[in-house]
Motif scaffolding. Sequence first.
Motif, PDB file in Angstrom:
ATOM      1  N   TRP A  78     -41.187  -5.109   0.755  1.00  0.00           N
ATOM      2  CA  TRP A  78     -39.377  -4.264  -0.163  1.00  0.00           C
ATOM      3  C   TRP A  78     -38.992  -2.858   0.998  1.00  0.00           C
ATOM      4  CZ3 TRP A  78     -35.525  -6.530  -2.762  1.00  0.00           C
ATOM      5  CH2 TRP A  78     -34.678  -5.468  -2.391  1.00  0.00           C
ATOM      6  N   SER A  79     -39.537  -2.191   1.186  1.00  0.00           N
ATOM      7  CA  SER A  79     -39.576  -1.028   2.957  1.00  0.00           C
ATOM      8  C   SER A  79     -39.159  -1.609   3.801  1.00  0.00           C
ATOM      9  CB  SER A  79     -41.013  -0.191   2.357  1.00  0.00           C
ATOM     10  OG  SER A  79     -41.327   0.591   3.469  1.00  0.00           O
ATOM     11  N   GLU A  80     -39.600  -2.414   4.142  1.00  0.00           N
ATOM     12  CA  GLU A  80     -38.805  -3.221   5.203  1.00  0.00           C
ATOM     13  C   GLU A  80     -37.850  -3.646   5.155  1.00  0.00           C
ATOM     14  OE1 GLU A  80     -41.562  -5.608   7.404  1.00  0.00           O
ATOM     15  OE2 GLU A  80     -43.612  -4.630   6.257  1.00  0.00           O
ATOM     16  N   ILE A  81     -37.728  -4.660   4.101  1.00  0.00           N
ATOM     17  CA  ILE A  81     -36.046  -5.190   4.203  1.00  0.00           C
ATOM     18  C   ILE A  81     -35.465  -4.685   3.902  1.00  0.00           C
ATOM     19  CG2 ILE A  81     -35.764  -7.404   2.274  1.00  0.00           C
ATOM     20  CD1 ILE A  81     -37.840  -8.716   2.371  1.00  0.00           C
ATOM     21  N   SER A  82     -35.484  -3.846   2.435  1.00  0.00           N
ATOM     22  CA  SER A  82     -34.211  -3.238   2.236  1.00  0.00           C
ATOM     23  C   SER A  82     -34.142  -1.866   3.750  1.00  0.00           C
ATOM     24  CB  SER A  82     -34.599  -1.602   1.174  1.00  0.00           C
ATOM     25  OG  SER A  82     -35.873  -0.958   1.782  1.00  0.00           O
ATOM     26  N   SER A  83     -34.219  -2.062   4.222  1.00  0.00           N
ATOM     27  CA  SER A  83     -34.263  -0.801   5.356  1.00  0.00           C
ATOM     28  C   SER A  83     -33.708  -1.590   6.626  1.00  0.00           C
ATOM     29  CB  SER A  83     -34.830   0.130   5.778  1.00  0.00           C
ATOM     30  OG  SER A  83     -35.975  -0.446   6.426  1.00  0.00           O
ATOM     31  N   SER A  84     -33.838  -3.101   6.266  1.00  0.00           N
ATOM     32  CA  SER A  84     -32.790  -3.969   7.522  1.00  0.00           C
ATOM     33  C   SER A  84     -31.438  -3.564   7.686  1.00  0.00           C
ATOM     34  CB  SER A  84     -33.983  -5.477   7.608  1.00  0.00           C
ATOM     35  OG  SER A  84     -35.449  -4.800   8.098  1.00  0.00           O
ATOM     36  N   ARG A  85     -31.366  -4.392   8.893  1.00  0.00           N
ATOM     37  CA  ARG A  85     -29.777  -4.401   8.895  1.00  0.00           C
ATOM     38  C   ARG A  85     -29.794  -6.344   8.653  1.00  0.00           C
ATOM     39  NH1 ARG A  85     -27.253   0.364   8.749  1.00  0.00           N
ATOM     40  NH2 ARG A  85     -28.635   1.529   9.711  1.00  0.00           N
ATOM     41  N   LEU A  86     -28.204  -7.139   8.284  1.00  0.00           N
ATOM     42  CA  LEU A  86     -28.220  -8.002   8.881  1.00  0.00           C
ATOM     43  C   LEU A  86     -27.453  -8.398  10.188  1.00  0.00           C
ATOM     44  CD1 LEU A  86     -26.510  -8.933   5.189  1.00  0.00           C
ATOM     45  CD2 LEU A  86     -28.363  -9.100   5.570  1.00  0.00           C
ATOM     46  N   PRO A  87     -28.034  -9.221  10.231  1.00  0.00           N
ATOM     47  CA  PRO A  87     -27.599  -9.432  11.409  1.00  0.00           C
ATOM     48  C   PRO A  87     -26.454 -10.222  11.801  1.00  0.00           C
ATOM     49  CG  PRO A  87     -29.119 -11.706  11.141  1.00  0.00           C
ATOM     50  CD  PRO A  87     -29.032 -10.332   9.105  1.00  0.00           C
ATOM     51  N   GLY A  88     -25.735  -9.967  12.887  1.00  0.00           N
ATOM     52  CA  GLY A  88     -24.104 -10.173  12.917  1.00  0.00           C
ATOM     53  C   GLY A  88     -23.363  -9.868  11.987  1.00  0.00           C
ATOM     54  N   VAL A 112     -29.568  -3.426   4.016  1.00  0.00           N
ATOM     55  CA  VAL A 112     -29.471  -3.899   3.207  1.00  0.00           C
ATOM     56  C   VAL A 112     -29.945  -3.504   1.303  1.00  0.00           C
ATOM     57  CG1 VAL A 112     -30.717  -5.960   1.822  1.00  0.00           C
ATOM     58  CG2 VAL A 112     -31.372  -6.203   4.337  1.00  0.00           C
ATOM     59  N   SER A 113     -30.201  -3.085   1.620  1.00  0.00           N
ATOM     60  CA  SER A 113     -30.111  -1.644   0.268  1.00  0.00           C
ATOM     61  C   SER A 113     -28.615  -1.172   0.202  1.00  0.00           C
ATOM     62  CB  SER A 113     -30.886  -0.674   0.399  1.00  0.00           C
ATOM     63  OG  SER A 113     -30.711  -0.105   1.659  1.00  0.00           O
ATOM     64  N   HIS A 114     -27.789  -1.700   1.140  1.00  0.00           N
ATOM     65  CA  HIS A 114     -26.833  -1.248   0.722  1.00  0.00           C
ATOM     66  C   HIS A 114     -25.926  -2.561  -0.692  1.00  0.00           C
ATOM     67  CE1 HIS A 114     -22.457   0.323   1.460  1.00  0.00           C
ATOM     68  NE2 HIS A 114     -22.075  -1.055   1.658  1.00  0.00           N
ATOM     69  N   TYR A 115     -26.404  -3.247  -0.299  1.00  0.00           N
ATOM     70  CA  TYR A 115     -25.970  -4.588  -1.665  1.00  0.00           C
ATOM     71  C   TYR A 115     -26.857  -4.141  -2.324  1.00  0.00           C
ATOM     72  CZ  TYR A 115     -23.869  -5.469   3.294  1.00  0.00           C
ATOM     73  OH  TYR A 115     -23.158  -5.968   4.931  1.00  0.00           O
TER      74      TYR A 115
END
Length: 116
Positions: free
Chosen positions: A33-43, A53-56
Motif C-alpha cells: 500500500w505504501s508503494e502503490i499509494s505514492s505511485s503515479r498513474l502512467p500517461g 494514486v492516493s489522490h483518487y
Amino acid sequence: RVECLLLGIRALVSLDMARAAATPALSRVKALWSEISSSRLPGKKSGGDAPPVSHYLHEGCEPDALAKVEERLRVPFPAALQELFSLADGQQVGSPGLLIVPKNRNLQFLSLREVK
C-alpha cells in the motif's frame, strides 16, 4: 462485483512473492500500500506530474462499517482485505480503474457502500 474486488485484492497481495514468504499478510498489505499509494498513474500528464494514486482514493473505513458490510453480505472478509479497507474505502467517482486483474483488465476499487 465482490468477486472482482476480491480478485483484484488477491492480485495486489501476491504482487511480490519473494517478500510474501518472509512477511505476514498484513505487513505485506501495508508495504504494498505504501508503494502503490505514492505511485503515479502512467500517461497522465496535463501540465505536470500526475497526482499520486492516493489522490483518487477515499479515506479508510472504520471497523464498525466493515463489520456491518460483512454482516449484510454474510461473508467474513479476509484479514488482508480488512486491512486494505482500513487504508482506503474505495476510489473517487470518475477516477481511472486502479485495480488490474488477469488479462490487464482495469477495475474500480469499490467502496463498502458500493459492494453488493
